[in-house]
Design a protein around this motif. Structure first.
Motif, mmCIF file in Angstrom:
data_model
loop_
_atom_site.group_PDB
_atom_site.id
_atom_site.type_symbol
_atom_site.label_atom_id
_atom_site.label_comp_id
_atom_site.label_asym_id
_atom_site.label_seq_id
_atom_site.Cartn_x
_atom_site.Cartn_y
_atom_site.Cartn_z
ATOM 1 N N THR A 96 82.407 3.788 83.534
ATOM 2 C CA THR A 96 83.798 4.107 83.192
ATOM 3 C C THR A 96 84.763 3.507 84.212
ATOM 4 O O THR A 96 85.789 2.918 83.853
ATOM 5 C CB THR A 96 83.972 5.639 83.124
ATOM 6 N N ILE A 97 84.440 3.649 85.495
ATOM 7 C CA ILE A 97 85.310 3.105 86.543
ATOM 8 C C ILE A 97 85.347 1.579 86.454
ATOM 9 O O ILE A 97 86.413 0.960 86.617
ATOM 10 C CB ILE A 97 84.848 3.596 87.933
ATOM 11 N N LYS A 98 84.213 0.962 86.161
ATOM 12 C CA LYS A 98 84.186 -0.494 85.994
ATOM 13 C C LYS A 98 85.099 -0.922 84.839
ATOM 14 O O LYS A 98 85.838 -1.901 84.952
ATOM 15 C CB LYS A 98 82.755 -0.962 85.740
ATOM 16 N N ALA A 99 85.052 -0.169 83.737
ATOM 17 C CA ALA A 99 85.910 -0.478 82.584
ATOM 18 C C ALA A 99 87.383 -0.398 82.977
ATOM 19 O O ALA A 99 88.201 -1.229 82.562
ATOM 20 C CB ALA A 99 85.602 0.483 81.434
ATOM 21 N N PHE A 100 87.730 0.621 83.797
ATOM 22 C CA PHE A 100 89.117 0.760 84.254
ATOM 23 C C PHE A 100 89.543 -0.464 85.060
ATOM 24 O O PHE A 100 90.614 -1.036 84.822
ATOM 25 C CB PHE A 100 89.270 2.035 85.093
ATOM 26 N N PHE A 101 88.713 -0.902 85.997
ATOM 27 C CA PHE A 101 89.090 -2.038 86.839
ATOM 28 C C PHE A 101 89.161 -3.346 86.040
ATOM 29 O O PHE A 101 89.981 -4.211 86.333
ATOM 30 C CB PHE A 101 88.153 -2.172 88.038
ATOM 31 N N LYS A 102 88.308 -3.468 85.022
ATOM 32 C CA LYS A 102 88.404 -4.651 84.153
ATOM 33 C C LYS A 102 89.752 -4.665 83.432
ATOM 34 O O LYS A 102 90.364 -5.715 83.259
ATOM 35 C CB LYS A 102 87.259 -4.648 83.135
ATOM 36 N N TRP A 103 90.183 -3.491 83.000
ATOM 37 C CA TRP A 103 91.483 -3.397 82.333
ATOM 38 C C TRP A 103 92.618 -3.698 83.316
ATOM 39 O O TRP A 103 93.584 -4.374 82.965
ATOM 40 C CB TRP A 103 91.640 -2.008 81.714
ATOM 41 N N VAL A 104 92.491 -3.219 84.561
ATOM 42 C CA VAL A 104 93.496 -3.531 85.581
ATOM 43 C C VAL A 104 93.582 -5.044 85.779
ATOM 44 O O VAL A 104 94.676 -5.616 85.831
ATOM 45 C CB VAL A 104 93.182 -2.818 86.920
#
Length: 212
Positions: free
Chosen positions: A169-177
């Motif tokens: 989930t955190i990886k997905a957030f940073f990809k979106w950032v």
């Protein structure tokens, strides 16, 4: 050259220890490597990293992508959100070039704030300083169930939440950032326009919920 300043403001309190902090480290690494492949971002985006636990500190001042070096991140202590907001405000005032009659300054900064808990300091004092800073868009992310989205709404209208603070989930957030920073870079490079709201950013992945 007009820079696009990007401030990552990351919770490194004790509750982030273990999988969450490792995921944050990996997420920032992915973000940097992704943006380094984007010619627009390489040209304009400058990144700063601010962390907060029992205190707040700017670990990396505003730095171009090719020179950015990942600092050591450790999780311990409380959640000094007010100190973090004050540190962001101070950093922006110090680092972001203001426009004058003769010269256009930097673009308005993008701020991405991530926390998994409730502030343990008098956070409103830092909020006032933060609100007085000229910022393009602030995205606040509540990682897991321990963060208070209503409190984050007082910082910015743009709040997202993660159901869990796990690696995927955190990886997905940073990809979106990173996609959001790319969009911001392309906007300023191509048409002298700044990102003003969530509707101008790429749609977030399924793991990232928009809080309305």
């Amino acid at each position: 050259m007009r820079r696009l300043p990007v401030y990552l403001v990351l919770d490194t309190s004790g509750s982030m220890s273990g999988e969450p902090i490792e995921a944050v480290k990996n997420g920032v690494q992915v973000l940097i490597s992704t943006l380094r492949q984007d010619p627009y971002a390489l040209e304009t985006a400058f990144l700063s990293l601010i962390t907060f636990d029992s205190d707040a500190r700017q670990l990396v001042p505003l730095t171009d992508l090719s020179s950015f070096q990942m600092p050591e991140l450790k999780a311990a202590g409380g959640t000094s959100l007010g100190a973090a907001l004050q540190t962001v405000a101070d950093s922006i005032n110090r680092e972001v070039a203001k426009s004058t009659i003769d010269v256009k300054g930097d673009w308005k900064p993008l701020v991405f704030l991530m926390t998994d808990g409730i502030p343990t300091d008098q956070w409103q004092s830092g909020l006032n300083a933060f609100k007085n800073s000229k910022i393009g868009i602030t995205v606040a992310c509540a990682a897991g169930n321990g963060a208070d989205v209503n409190l984050l709404k007082q910082i910015t209208n743009t709040v997202v939440s993660l159901d869990t603070a796990d690696a995927a989930t955190i990886k997905a957030f940073f990809k979106w950032v990173s996609a959001s920073v790319s969009t911001g870079s392309q906007k300023v490079e191509s048409g002298d326009k700044e990102v003003a709201g969530l509707n101008e950013l790429p749609p977030p992945p399924p793991e990232v919920n928009i809080v309305v």
